[in-house]
Design an enzyme around this catalytic site. Structure first.
Site, PDB file in Angstrom:
ATOM      1  N   HIS A 164       8.692  -6.835  -2.847  1.00 44.88           N
ATOM      2  CA  HIS A 164       7.849  -8.305  -2.888  1.00 44.88           C
ATOM      3  C   HIS A 164       6.395  -7.902  -2.152  1.00 44.88           C
ATOM      4  O   HIS A 164       5.414  -8.756  -2.188  1.00 44.88           O
ATOM      5  CB  HIS A 164       8.520  -9.296  -2.199  1.00 44.88           C
ATOM      6  N   ASP A 201      14.989  -4.929  -2.675  1.00 45.57           N
ATOM      7  CA  ASP A 201      13.636  -5.162  -2.398  1.00 45.57           C
ATOM      8  C   ASP A 201      12.917  -3.916  -1.875  1.00 45.57           C
ATOM      9  O   ASP A 201      12.337  -3.896  -0.932  1.00 45.57           O
ATOM     10  CB  ASP A 201      13.649  -6.248  -1.119  1.00 45.57           C
ATOM     11  N   SER A 287       6.379  -6.906   6.667  1.00 43.62           N
ATOM     12  CA  SER A 287       7.470  -6.286   5.450  1.00 43.62           C
ATOM     13  C   SER A 287       7.015  -5.037   5.059  1.00 43.62           C
ATOM     14  O   SER A 287       5.730  -4.599   4.805  1.00 43.62           O
ATOM     15  CB  SER A 287       7.149  -7.272   4.534  1.00 43.62           C
TER      16      SER A 287
END
Length: 450
Positions: A164, A201, A287
């Site tokens: 993402h 992910d 992230s």
């Protein structure tokens, strides 16, 4: 493009085409014991793009199996004789061991000194889609995340991050050893997508070695990969990442839980994985950053955070041991650029998502249900039929129609790739792998659909 930060609550949710904020205090539900903790978390978690990317659009609300150790002077492995893979740790002297007990975890300076050169800041330049009463339009956007240097090949330095963080990017740039406003512009370099695995992910991006300044190459390090399966609850951990896009920063804590089943929504699809839970702060921009054990070994990729006004210190990371083979496969894919619309390849189908709920209710594989096949286009020529379910494209898992279309933006018309489908045979589905030569948008006749 993908995350908008709510200035009052600091929380978000996924709308399918982008991320929008919500008031966590009004959307939380008390857990029902029979559903388990994972189901409760599913309603309260967002992908860390949400937490892992700090957006700044003008319109927005705001190893390679190298054999180096973090504690040693780095020399990236010679790929002439070694196959790409993950840099694994061992019991060789020289491995930095900072904390052998909980009492030592408060001083993590040695870990930071040795490991920060393995972590990078990532900037995603793309477009955000806005839906209003008057229609839909796009706005340029910028978001930030983190990545971990995981290896190299003959021509590229390879970096693992969350999918993402780079999803939907028109341009990706990497900054090595970022440190706020004094960052050296020579260390901001363009990167390209190597491969993605949205269901986990994960993504691997590549920076050309020839573009990296000599001084930078001498300073950076390939991360040493540890064994996340050997971690125990209560062990100290350190998180490094590009928090809020300000540059690399450090937080520390412990492993709060292992194998925590966590579900998140992404582009309308529910993704469930078993993650490491930690109380080390995982902030927006973290992230794709590193979760390290007390030896400075990579044991997790920071990904998800629990959002609630009533909860603090619940972050999640992808266990590195669970995804080593996936990362290895992504490292060996062909590096690709996102293509202009006129150059992209098309299948010549329209499709529907087979969601988790539909899969369970109708005993169907998750993927993209083919609802229409365009006559004479690539899909028909390859033998794809209405009712088939597309589950893989060029070896990458496909779980939604939007994901399929996004993946195809990296493939050119006339290119031949493999596609995996599931076809109903009586009450069962049989897997078939087909080779398909992609059509132009005109040949496919679905320019506005696919």
């Amino acid at each position: 493009m993908y995350d908008e930060m709510n200035s009052s609550t600091g929380s978000y949710y996924d709308t399918g085409s982008g991320y929008t904020h919500y008031d966590s205090s009004s959307n939380l539900h008390k857990p029902e014991k029979k559903k388990g903790f994972g189901k409760t978390v599913a309603k309260c978690l967002v992908l860390a793009l949400i937490f892992g990317s700090v957006s700044s659009a003008a319109f927005m609300g705001t190893n390679y199996l190298g054999r180096q150790y973090f504690g040693k002077a780095v020399e990236l492995p010679d790929s002439d004789t070694e196959e790409q893979g993950l840099n694994k740790s061992g019991n060789t002297p020289g491995t930095t061991a900072v904390a052998n007990s909980i009492s030592d975890v408060y001083d993590v300076s040695d870990i930071v000194t040795n490991c920060m050169p393995s972590v990078v800041s990532i900037t995603n330049l793309g477009l955000m889609e806005f839906r209003t009463f008057f229609g839909t339009y796009e706005q340029e956007s910028q978001s930030s995340g983190s990545g971990i240097i995981i290896g190299k090949n003959d021509t590229e330095l390879l970096i693992v991050t969350n999918n993402h963080v780079i999803s939907g990017a028109n341009e990706i740039s990497v900054y090595f050893n970022a440190d706020g406003e004094d960052a050296d512009e020579d260390n901001v370099l363009a990167a390209k997508v190597k491969g993605t695995e949205p269901n986990k992910d994960l993504a691997v991006i590549a920076v050309q070695l020839r573009d990296i300044p000599k001084e930078t190459m001498e300073h950076i390090k390939v991360a040493t990969v540890g064994d996340s399966s050997s971690m125990q609850v209560g062990e100290p951990v350190v998180a490094i990442g590009n928090a809020y896009g300000y540059g690399l920063s450090v937080t520390s804590g412990i492993v709060s839980a292992l194998n925590r089943e966590v579900s998140v929504e992404s582009n309308g699809q529910e993704i469930t994985n078993r993650l490491i839970q930690t109380d080390a702060a995982i902030n927006p921009g973290n992230s794709g950053g590193a979760l390290l054990n007390s030896k400075g070994e990579l044991i997790g990729i920071n990904s998800v955070k629990f959002i609630s006004e009533d909860v603090e210190g619940m972050g999640y990371a992808i266990p590195i041991t669970d995804v080593e083979s996936i990362i290895g496969d992504l490292m060996n894919k062909v590096t690709r650029d996102k293509l202009e619309e006129m150059d992209r390849g098309y299948l010549g189908i329209t499709g529907l998502d087979v969601t988790e709920e539909a899969s369970e209710s109708y005993n169907m594989p998750k993927g993209v249900y083919v609802s229409t096949v365009v006559e004479g286009a690539a899909a028909e020529k390859a033998g794809i039929q209405k009712g088939d379910i597309i589950t893989k494209l060029d070896g990458s898992m496909i779980s939604s129609y939007d994901q399929l279309r996004d993946v195809l933006t990296y493939y050119s018309s006339g290119e031949t790739i493999s596609i995996t489908i599931q076809r109903a045979e009586g009450s069962e589905y049989a897997e078939k792998i087909l080779n398909i030569t992609l059509s132009t948008n005109i040949q496919a006749g679905v320019k506005d659909k696919e």
